[in-house]
Every structure is written in structure tokens, then in C-alpha cells.
Write a protein that holds these residues in place. Structure first.
Motif, PDB file in Angstrom:
ATOM      1  N   SER A   1       0.971  -1.279   0.123  1.00  0.00           N
ATOM      2  CA  SER A   1       0.068  -0.075  -0.020  1.00  0.00           C
ATOM      3  C   SER A   1       0.788   1.212  -0.100  1.00  0.00           C
ATOM      4  O   SER A   1       0.670   2.281  -0.664  1.00  0.00           O
ATOM      5  CB  SER A   1      -0.970  -0.008   1.088  1.00  0.00           C
ATOM      6  OG  SER A   1      -1.757  -1.084   1.316  1.00  0.00           O
TER       7      SER A   1
ATOM      8  N   THR B   1       1.326   3.249  -3.505  1.00  0.00           N
ATOM      9  CA  THR B   1       0.849   4.811  -3.630  1.00  0.00           C
ATOM     10  C   THR B   1       1.866   5.758  -3.697  1.00  0.00           C
ATOM     11  O   THR B   1       1.812   6.774  -4.470  1.00  0.00           O
ATOM     12  CB  THR B   1      -0.201   5.074  -2.374  1.00  0.00           C
ATOM     13  OG1 THR B   1       0.907   4.940  -1.107  1.00  0.00           O
ATOM     14  CG2 THR B   1      -1.153   4.246  -2.175  1.00  0.00           C
TER      15      THR B   1
ATOM     16  N   TYR C   1      -8.878  11.757  -2.889  1.00  0.00           N
ATOM     17  CA  TYR C   1      -8.567  12.114  -1.563  1.00  0.00           C
ATOM     18  C   TYR C   1      -9.561  13.053  -1.051  1.00  0.00           C
ATOM     19  O   TYR C   1      -9.642  13.111   0.473  1.00  0.00           O
ATOM     20  CB  TYR C   1      -7.421  12.979  -1.565  1.00  0.00           C
ATOM     21  CG  TYR C   1      -6.547  13.067  -0.364  1.00  0.00           C
ATOM     22  CD1 TYR C   1      -6.115  11.903   0.560  1.00  0.00           C
ATOM     23  CD2 TYR C   1      -6.204  14.330  -0.011  1.00  0.00           C
ATOM     24  CE1 TYR C   1      -5.325  12.261   1.686  1.00  0.00           C
ATOM     25  CE2 TYR C   1      -5.571  14.656   1.210  1.00  0.00           C
ATOM     26  CZ  TYR C   1      -5.165  13.625   2.009  1.00  0.00           C
ATOM     27  OH  TYR C   1      -4.635  13.748   3.324  1.00  0.00           O
TER      28      TYR C   1
ATOM     29  N   LEU D   1      -4.898   1.466  -3.025  1.00  0.00           N
ATOM     30  CA  LEU D   1      -3.922   2.232  -4.050  1.00  0.00           C
ATOM     31  C   LEU D   1      -4.811   3.386  -4.755  1.00  0.00           C
ATOM     32  O   LEU D   1      -4.171   4.423  -4.769  1.00  0.00           O
ATOM     33  CB  LEU D   1      -3.569   1.236  -5.347  1.00  0.00           C
ATOM     34  CG  LEU D   1      -2.715   1.887  -6.487  1.00  0.00           C
ATOM     35  CD1 LEU D   1      -1.300   2.226  -5.684  1.00  0.00           C
ATOM     36  CD2 LEU D   1      -2.491   0.717  -7.402  1.00  0.00           C
ATOM     37  N   TRP D   2      -5.900   3.261  -4.917  1.00  0.00           N
ATOM     38  CA  TRP D   2      -6.850   4.344  -5.490  1.00  0.00           C
ATOM     39  C   TRP D   2      -6.978   5.074  -4.342  1.00  0.00           C
ATOM     40  O   TRP D   2      -7.027   6.480  -4.804  1.00  0.00           O
ATOM     41  CB  TRP D   2      -8.068   3.680  -5.876  1.00  0.00           C
ATOM     42  CG  TRP D   2      -8.902   4.649  -6.643  1.00  0.00           C
ATOM     43  CD1 TRP D   2      -8.944   5.088  -7.993  1.00  0.00           C
ATOM     44  CD2 TRP D   2     -10.064   5.348  -6.136  1.00  0.00           C
ATOM     45  NE1 TRP D   2      -9.867   6.024  -8.237  1.00  0.00           N
ATOM     46  CE2 TRP D   2     -10.487   6.127  -7.072  1.00  0.00           C
ATOM     47  CE3 TRP D   2     -10.708   5.433  -4.738  1.00  0.00           C
ATOM     48  CZ2 TRP D   2     -11.719   7.074  -6.787  1.00  0.00           C
ATOM     49  CZ3 TRP D   2     -11.424   6.393  -4.647  1.00  0.00           C
ATOM     50  CH2 TRP D   2     -12.143   7.003  -5.583  1.00  0.00           C
TER      51      TRP D   2
ATOM     52  N   GLY E   1      -4.997   6.123  -1.881  1.00  0.00           N
ATOM     53  CA  GLY E   1      -3.844   6.600  -1.166  1.00  0.00           C
ATOM     54  C   GLY E   1      -2.976   7.377  -2.083  1.00  0.00           C
ATOM     55  O   GLY E   1      -2.088   8.279  -1.589  1.00  0.00           O
ATOM     56  N   TYR E   2      -3.059   7.187  -3.361  1.00  0.00           N
ATOM     57  CA  TYR E   2      -2.094   7.727  -4.390  1.00  0.00           C
ATOM     58  C   TYR E   2      -2.188   9.287  -4.486  1.00  0.00           C
ATOM     59  O   TYR E   2      -1.285  10.095  -4.437  1.00  0.00           O
ATOM     60  CB  TYR E   2      -2.132   7.064  -5.672  1.00  0.00           C
ATOM     61  CG  TYR E   2      -3.361   7.700  -6.544  1.00  0.00           C
ATOM     62  CD1 TYR E   2      -2.969   9.128  -7.280  1.00  0.00           C
ATOM     63  CD2 TYR E   2      -4.562   7.251  -6.946  1.00  0.00           C
ATOM     64  CE1 TYR E   2      -4.062   9.633  -7.969  1.00  0.00           C
ATOM     65  CE2 TYR E   2      -5.422   7.835  -7.595  1.00  0.00           C
ATOM     66  CZ  TYR E   2      -5.328   8.997  -8.146  1.00  0.00           C
ATOM     67  OH  TYR E   2      -6.179   9.536  -8.889  1.00  0.00           O
TER      68      TYR E   2
END
Length: 532
Positions: free
Chosen positions: A312, A316, A346, A394-395, A397-398
Motif C-alpha cells: 500500500s 501509492t 482524496y 492504491l486508488w 492513497g495515491y
């Protein structure tokens, strides 16, 4: 500066110490109000400590309050005036919970082991109460001292002979002064000072609680028989102080107190469900490491936990950095629009997005399978479920990594990149030797905190898979469980709470994150020394 008057000089007038937060009328007013609130909170907190005979806590409360009053009522110790509030809050909200968790880890605290031995004896006796021939009957009124729907229940019972009204709860029975109650012709209480009498409808909604309530008495306990009558039954199990055991009055079978496990244990090893809280030393910790039924699932969960946190955080970071690098070039048009679109995940509430993603991975009507025309049972297999939660994280946190990487890139002088190109370095060489090291100096502390967050990312697992899939032989430990969700299931699961064991696992989590963070911060200092 010296003031004078007729008759000679007087003592010099000294100004208030510089920086004293109590200087001026507004400052004094604020100080008086805050100190008044401090004393009020201390008085409010003292009463329950006295009631529960927690003298150590009371002494700490008095010492802390006296210290704060002394500190803010004297003009000295200016730095401490600013440090004291933060220190008190740190001790209250950080240090104390950690110490309490650590102390709980060395006990058997949990369902069936919450109170003292005396409380366990009372619970065992009252739970075994049954109605026998000759049991005294009472007129019953169900009341509460709080909200009718959720407040603590109280039995208002009227003795048919003396007409004396008593109020009883799980702690015992107490007489009510005659002037404080109104008794109807049937003997039932219709009103009582300090109590809210439940209507028939309100009592019916809480019938299960009313049936379960037993009021301890010298002869046994008072239990309800419907909503208008109660009886004083006889305990089927009684405590024998001579043998320190519980004896069944009908069969004569005994269960002897075992102080090591905090329970009454029979000759055949059978334990009564109600026990008491005792210290177990390092038993909870050794149980994690030596019990074959626990150690295997625990270490498998630990390995997956580390893999999830690394994937993770690393995933990210890489994706966020690549997007930040792509939009860092001044030749890209509409950079502001792209950046706004990229940070949208976010800006959304994470718990709502996790629930949306859970539905998107649904086998039958999920968007993922519908989009690709597949029928993958994403949460049915261990590998697919783990891949799904990593993709979701991933979606989510990036965008954070994209934002911090963008800020760090903008802080690096462009002259360094231009100088490296003049010296003949390739774009990759300049990034690897100049840009990336400078980025790591700024971003490593953030990566460490992100790793710690993902290591304990409760929502990412619980709101998507709830730890599933679960093996047939261990329904308490799923393939996607992190240590934090595993601990939560132990502490609050349907199989019975084990707070002491859960606290021991929490200590393991704390030590793992602390060691990783300490090593990473040491590496960070090394990077700073190299590039300083």
C-alpha cells in the motif's frame, strides 16, 4: 523607576514579568475562567474516584490540580505555563491509554472475567435462583433512573405484609421512604421520587432485560414473574467460604476457586462461566507464540499485514510520484485541471468510497465484473481478495503521495537538473542521482507515517472484506485480516470478548511499528547527513 511622595521615597514599582500570560485585564480574566474550569473538572472527577475507593487516582488528581494552580497563580516558571497544557493532554490521551492497555495485557480481563471474586459469587448465585414453594411474592413496578428506553432498570417491589416499598437493582435492595412513593390499591407503585415508572408498552419493549434482572437478597434474589409480580427465589448454587467453593444445593457438586485462572473449577476441569479478573503474567503473550491453534494464524496474519503495508505504501508512493513527475514539466498544459482531478479520491470520505468499492467488486452485480464481462468471486479466494483490497487502497492513497511529491518537487531548484544535463547526465541518471535522493530526504518521514497508518488500516479491511475469506477451521481469522482487525474480532467478537489477549496483541503491533519506525528514522538521519 522609583515613585516618590511627601515624606520620602517608597518601594520601586516593578512591571509585570515580560511574557507572563496573566498580564492585563483580559489575560487575568481568561486565566481565572480556565482555572475555575480546571477546579470544577477536578471536583467532578473526584466523586467517582472516592466512590470507587481509587485513592491512587484521587491523589494524582489532587496533585495535578494543585500543581496547575500553583503554576498559573505565580509569576514564575513562564516556559512551564506554555508546556503544562500539552504535557497534561499528552499524559491523559497518550501515555495513560498505553499504560492501561499494557496493564490489561497481563490479565484475563474479558467476558466472564470483568469484576471481583465477590461480584462473581453474587452473579453465580443470582443466576441460579429459582422459584420454590413458599417463595415470598411482591407487587412489582418496573422503573428506571434514566431514559425509559435505555436507562438502568429498577424493581420497585411492595412487601404484601408490611407494605414497605423497596428499590432493587443488580447491586441489591434498599428501602424507599414512604413519603417518596405513591402506592395503588393493588400494592403496585404508581409514582416514586427520583424514578421514572415504565408504562406497559415501554416495559414490554424491555422484557428480555426485565426477565434477566435479578436483585440479590440475603435469602437468594428477587426476579420478575411477568410485569406486575415478582418473587424472592432461592439460589440453586451457594458459596461455601469453608472450602472456598460453589456448591450446588440440589446435587452437592462443588466447583473450587482457582486463583490462577480466576474461575471456579470442578474436579473434572469444568469451569463456571462467571469468573473474576486476575493477573496472568506473560500468559497472553506466550499464548500467541506457543499455542499451535493461535501461533500459526497469528504469524500468517503478520506476514500478510507487513505485505499489505509495504504494498500500500510503496504502490501509492510510486504511482503518486510518477503522476507528480508527469505534471511537473512546464510543457504540460492544463496542469491545474489535471491536479484537481487526480486529488478527487482524496477529497471523498474514505469510508463511503470503501463501501462503494466493496459493491464494485461484487460477483453478481459489481461494476468490475460487469465492465470486463467476467464472473470472478473477488472476495471468495485469498489471492483475489488480497489483490482487491490492495487495489482499493492504491486508488484511495495515491492522491496523498501525489500532493506531497508535487510539493517536494517544486522545492527542488531546477538549476540542479539543468546542471546535470549540461554535465551529460541522462534524464534517468539525473533523476536517480539528484532528484530522488533529495525527494527521499523530505518524503521518508511521510513514508514512515504512511507505513504505520497502513499497518493499522482498520477501515480498508473491515469495510471491504471484513477479513474474509475465512477458512473452515478458523472462523476468527480471515485471509485479509490485519492484526488490528484480528484483534478487534477477538476483543468484540461474538465468541466472547478477550480484552487481555487483545491487549497483548496490541502490544505486539506497537512494538513492530516502533521498531520499523526507529530503523527508518535512523536511515532518514543518514540521508540528511549525506545530502547536507
Amino acid at each position: 523607576m522609583t515613585a516618590t511622595k511627601l515624606g520620602g521615597p517608597v518601594a520601586p514599582v516593578r512591571p509585570a514579568p515580560a511574557g507572563d500570560p496573566g498580564g492585563g485585564l483580559a489575560g487575568r480574566t481568561v486565566k481565572i475562567v480556565l482555572l475555575g474550569l480546571t477546579v470544577a473538572i477536578a471536583v467532578w472527577a473526584a466523586f467517582p474516584l472516592i466512590e470507587n475507593e481509587m485513592w491512587t487516582g484521587l491523589a494524582i488528581l489532587l496533585a495535578t490540580t494543585a500543581g496547575l494552580l500553583y503554576l498559573y497563580l505565580t509569576p514564575r516558571h513562564i516556559p512551564l505555563k506554555y508546556l503544562a497544557p500539552g504535557t497534561v493532554l499528552l499524559l491523559l490521551f497518550q501515555v495513560f491509554p498505553v499504560l492501561y492497555t499494557a496493564s490489561t495485557a497481563f490479565t484475563n480481563f474479558g467476558d466472564g472475567h470483568r469484576g471481583s471474586k465477590q461480584e462473581a459469587v453474587v452473579a453465580i448465585q443470582t443466576a441460579s435462583v429459582t422459584q420454590v414453594p413458599g417463595s415470598r411474592q411482591y407487587a412489582l413496578t418496573v422503573a428506571t433512573t434514566g431514559d425509559p428506553a435505555s436507562g438502568p432498570l429498577v424493581f420497585l417491589v411492595t412487601d404484601p405484609v408490611t407494605r414497605q416499598v423497596s428499590a432493587g437493582d443488580a447491586d441489591g435492595l434498599a428501602a424507599v421512604p414512604p413519603g417518596d412513593v405513591t402506592v395503588g390499591s393493588t400494592g403496585r407503585v404508581t409514582a416514586a421520587d427520583g424514578y421514572t415508572v415504565l408504562t406497559a408498552g415501554q416495559a414490554s419493549l424491555r422484557s428480555a432485560e426485565i426477565t434477566a434482572l435479578a436483585v440479590p437478597t440475603a435469602a437468594g434474589a428477587i426476579r420478575s414473574s411477568g410485569l406486575s409480580r415478582a418473587y424472592e427465589g432461592r439460589a440453586g448454587r451457594a458459596y461455601d467460604e469453608g472450602c472456598d467453593c460453589i456448591r450446588d444445593t440440589a446435587t452437592g457438586r462443588t466447583w473450587t476457586a482457582d486463583e490462577n485462572v480466576g474461575a471456579f473449577v470442578g474436579a473434572d476441569g469444568d469451569r463456571l462461566a462467571q469468573g473474576w479478573k486476575v493477573g496472568v503474567g506473560f500468559g497472553n503473550f506466550t499464548r500467541v507464540l506457543t499455542d499451535s491453534a493461535i501461533a500459526g494464524p497469528f504469524f500468517r496474519t503478520l506476514v500478510w499485514n507487513v505485505a499489505f503495508a509495504v504494498a500500500s505504501t510503496g504502490g501509492t508512493f510510486v504511482l503518486g510520484l510518477l503522476l507528480a513527475m508527469a505534471l511537473h514539466s512546464p510543457r504540460v498544459r492544463g496542469r491545474l485541471t489535471y491536479r484537481v482531478l487526480l486529488v478527487l479520491p482524496y477529497a471523498m470520505p474514505s469510508f463511503a468510497m470503501l463501501l462503494v468499492w466493496r459493491d464494485m467488486f461484487n460477483t453478481d452485480f459489481g461494476l468490475i465484473n460487469g465492465l470486463f464481462g467476467s464472473d470472478v468471486d473477488w472476495f471468495g479466494g485469498s489471492a483475489s481478495a488480497r489483490l482487491a483490497v490492495i487495489l482499493v487502497q492504491l486508488w484511495l492513497g495515491y492522491p496523498y503521495m501525489f500532493l506531497v511529491a508535487t510539493g517536494a518537487l517544486q522545492a527542488i531548484p531546477r538549476e540542479l537538473s539543468e546542471a546535470s544535463r549540461i554535465d551529460g547526465a541522462s534524464a534517468w541518471g539525473g533523476f536517480r542521482r539528484i532528484t530522488l535522493p533529495l525527494l527521499m530526504v523530505a518524503l521518508t518521514p511521510l513514508l514512515i507515517s504512511s507505513f504505520a497508518f497502513n499497518f493499522n488500516n482498520f477501515n480498508a479491511i473491515y469495510l471491504t472484506t471484513e477479513g474474509a475469506p475465512f477458512p473452515a477451521d478458523n472462523p476468527a481469522n480471515g485471509a485479509t485480516d490485519l492484526l488490528i482487525t484480528y484483534t478487534y474480532r477477538i476483543a468484540f467478537g461474538g465468541g466472547g470478548a478477550q480484552y487481555g489477549y487483545a491487549a497483548a496483541i496490541s502490544i505486539f503491533i506497537f512494538l513492530i511499528v516502533a521498531v520499523v519506525s526507529a530503523v527508518s528514522f535512523r536511515r532518514t538521519r543518514h540521508l540528511e547527513e549525506v545530502h547536507s
